[in-house]
Design an enzyme around this catalytic site. Structure first.
Site, short mmCIF file in Angstrom:
data_model
loop_
_atom_site.label_atom_id
_atom_site.label_comp_id
_atom_site.label_asym_id
_atom_site.label_seq_id
_atom_site.Cartn_x
_atom_site.Cartn_y
_atom_site.Cartn_z
N LYS A 1 -40.08 78.81 14.23
CA LYS A 1 -39.65 80.36 14.00
C LYS A 1 -39.34 80.80 12.60
O LYS A 1 -39.07 81.53 12.14
CB LYS A 1 -39.32 81.24 15.41
CG LYS A 1 -40.19 81.21 15.84
CD LYS A 1 -41.37 82.84 16.14
CE LYS A 1 -42.33 82.30 16.63
NZ LYS A 1 -43.02 83.68 17.58
N LYS B 1 -51.66 76.57 17.58
CA LYS B 1 -51.67 77.31 18.28
C LYS B 1 -52.83 78.73 18.44
O LYS B 1 -52.17 79.06 17.05
CB LYS B 1 -50.99 77.28 20.09
CG LYS B 1 -49.58 78.34 19.52
CD LYS B 1 -49.48 78.86 20.40
CE LYS B 1 -48.22 79.54 20.14
NZ LYS B 1 -47.86 80.46 21.40
N LYS C 1 -51.21 85.23 18.51
CA LYS C 1 -51.00 86.39 16.97
C LYS C 1 -51.16 86.60 16.23
O LYS C 1 -50.83 87.27 15.32
CB LYS C 1 -50.64 87.97 18.55
CG LYS C 1 -49.46 87.72 19.35
CD LYS C 1 -48.95 88.75 19.83
CE LYS C 1 -48.20 88.30 21.24
NZ LYS C 1 -47.13 87.59 20.94
P1 ATP Z 1 -46.28 84.84 18.17
O1 ATP Z 1 -47.57 84.72 17.41
O2 ATP Z 1 -45.65 86.10 18.50
O3 ATP Z 1 -45.74 83.73 18.09
P2 ATP Z 1 -47.51 84.32 20.99
O4 ATP Z 1 -49.19 84.79 20.18
O5 ATP Z 1 -47.51 82.41 20.06
O6 ATP Z 1 -47.01 85.54 19.86
P3 ATP Z 1 -46.05 85.23 23.45
O7 ATP Z 1 -45.83 86.97 23.05
O8 ATP Z 1 -45.16 84.42 22.58
O9 ATP Z 1 -47.29 85.06 22.09
O10 ATP Z 1 -46.98 84.99 24.28
C1 ATP Z 1 -46.97 84.98 25.32
C2 ATP Z 1 -48.08 84.67 26.18
O11 ATP Z 1 -49.11 83.68 25.95
C3 ATP Z 1 -47.03 83.19 26.50
O12 ATP Z 1 -47.43 83.02 28.53
C4 ATP Z 1 -47.70 81.94 26.31
O13 ATP Z 1 -47.55 80.69 26.82
C5 ATP Z 1 -48.78 82.92 26.14
N1 ATP Z 1 -49.73 82.07 25.21
C6 ATP Z 1 -49.37 82.30 23.44
N2 ATP Z 1 -50.39 81.62 22.86
C7 ATP Z 1 -51.03 80.42 23.68
C8 ATP Z 1 -52.09 80.36 23.40
N3 ATP Z 1 -52.65 79.62 22.45
N4 ATP Z 1 -52.77 79.69 24.56
C9 ATP Z 1 -52.38 79.83 26.08
N5 ATP Z 1 -51.44 80.48 26.40
C10 ATP Z 1 -50.62 81.10 24.99
#
Ligand code: ATP
Ligand code: LTN
Length: 334
Positions: free
Chosen positions: A115, A197, A200
């Site tokens: 980040k 990965k 969002k």
């Molecule tokens: P950001 O893009 O803002 O970092 P993010 O999409 O990575 O957000 P988080 O809010 O950090 O999402 O994560 C919410 C939950 O979803 C956490 O438990 C995280 O481990 C899970 N998660 C996020 N992305 C994935 C993915 N690509 N596959 C599986 N689990 C995920």
């Protein structure tokens, strides 16, 4: 332990529209576990501001996220669904835990490094101490299990270390939590770059399936998903794009990768991608229908927000008071 049930805590940031990765990696498991545990599911809006947010957008997304928890199947009568910012104990416990966390430990966090690289113009102290707030979230409720995607494993480990360190000094104050990683869908990758990965906050909307995407959009995004030129549907490392699509397909249908390989043996990528898209549409449609109905019922959602914040605060306060006493803060005069 509350009554005869173990405690579960998890949360998500309101930093963007939820993706299929968030659903398959986390939310789906939350629903599956919700009967077995005493559950706390938080919209972690305090974590969200470690990256700059537009206030109106954050407020709207936080409400959508809270409503999505319910639409995904979490019953707010049985599960405590609330905004982190409505329970001030999180910030108070975080301060104390900050004093039991080492700079060196925080320096090792890969999410911080990622980040910080992504937001080089705003490497704030909150981004650095993000895992301490996460530890406070979990420890306040004496959680036994924390269902998350694999990317959060390192944060779970530091939470356990902080809790153990505190307990060693002051006695058994905190329950030491375990991570719960689901079998299928623990790491869904970007549809445009299977080495990254699905996230969002990805700027490319074709990289992610959003939970509220309509069926045509979902099918279109799968048709465009990056694969390879091998022309065989096998679950193996050399074909990360295909493997990711198989992961998605299996998480949505309950099939194993072996069963899916057999099902698509000799079939083309076009047909396979369409089948994956349709499986996803099948999973998301009922959720989207419930979402549409819930969004119309403002009074109901408001009541959930109010009641559950009170419930969460009650439990969180009990832990916080105990911790304050242990570290030597003066007792309150009543
Ligand atoms: P950001 O893009 O803002 O970092 P993010 O999409 O990575 O957000 P988080 O809010 O950090 O999402 O994560 C919410 C939950 O979803 C956490 O438990 C995280 O481990 C899970 N998660 C996020 N992305 C994935 C993915 N690509 N596959 C599986 N689990 C995920
Ligand atoms: N960092 C987590 C969100 C989060 C969380 C938590 C998850 C904040 N506090 C407590 C589990 C338990 C993430 O998913 N990015």
């Amino acid at each position: 332990m509350i009554g005869d049930k173990k405690v579960l805590f998890s949360g998500m940031q309101a930093t963007g529209n939820l993706t299929l990765g968030n659903y398959l990696g986390a939310l789906k498991n939350w629903v599956a576990l919700s009967d077995e545990y005493e559950c706390y599911y938080s919209v972690v809006d305090m974590h969200s501001i470690t990256v700059r947010q537009d206030p109106a957008t954050l407020r709207r997304r936080a409400r959508t996220l809270l409503t999505l928890y319910i639409a995904a199947g979490l019953d707010p009568e049985k599960n405590c669904i609330y905004y982190q910012s409505h329970v001030s104990c999180h910030a108070e416990l975080m301060w104390i835990l900050n004093c039991f966390t080492y700079m060196g430990e925080l320096n090792r966090m890969t999410q911080f490094k990622d980040k910080a690289a992504k937001h080089a113009d705003n490497i704030n102290a909150g981004l650095f101490t993000y895992p301490v707030l996460m530890a406070a979230d979990i420890l306040l409720y004496q959680a036994d299990v924390v269902p998350v995607g694999i990317d959060q494993m390192q944060h779970l480990e530091i939470t356990r270390d902080i809790a153990q360190r505190f307990n060693n000094l002051y006695g058994e104050v905190f329950t030491i939590p375990e991570a719960y990683i689901g079998k299928a869908g623990a790491k869904i990758m970007s549809l445009q770059d299977p080495s990254k990965k699905m996230s969002k906050s990805d700027e490319n909307p074709n990289a992610s399936i959003y939970l509220l995407d309509d069926p045509d959009t979902i099918i279109r995004k799968f048709k465009r998903a990056v694969t390879d030129s091998e022309n065989q549907i096998l679950y193996r490392e050399e074909q990360p794009g295909i493997r990711n699509l198989l992961d998605i397909y299996c998480a949505c249908t309950g099939k194993t990768p072996k069963e899916a390989e057999r099902e698509f043996d000799g079939k083309g990528y076009g047909e396979f991608k369409l089948a994956v898209g349709e499986a996803v549409v099948g999973v998301l449609k009922p959720l989207q229908e419930r979402m549409a109905a819930l969004e119309k019922d403002k009074a109901y959602i408001d009541q959930v927000i109010k009641d559950n914040a009170q419930r969460a605060a009650y439990t969180a306060n009990k832990t916080l008071r105990k911790v304050q006493k242990k570290v030597g803060f003066p007792e309150r005069v009543r």
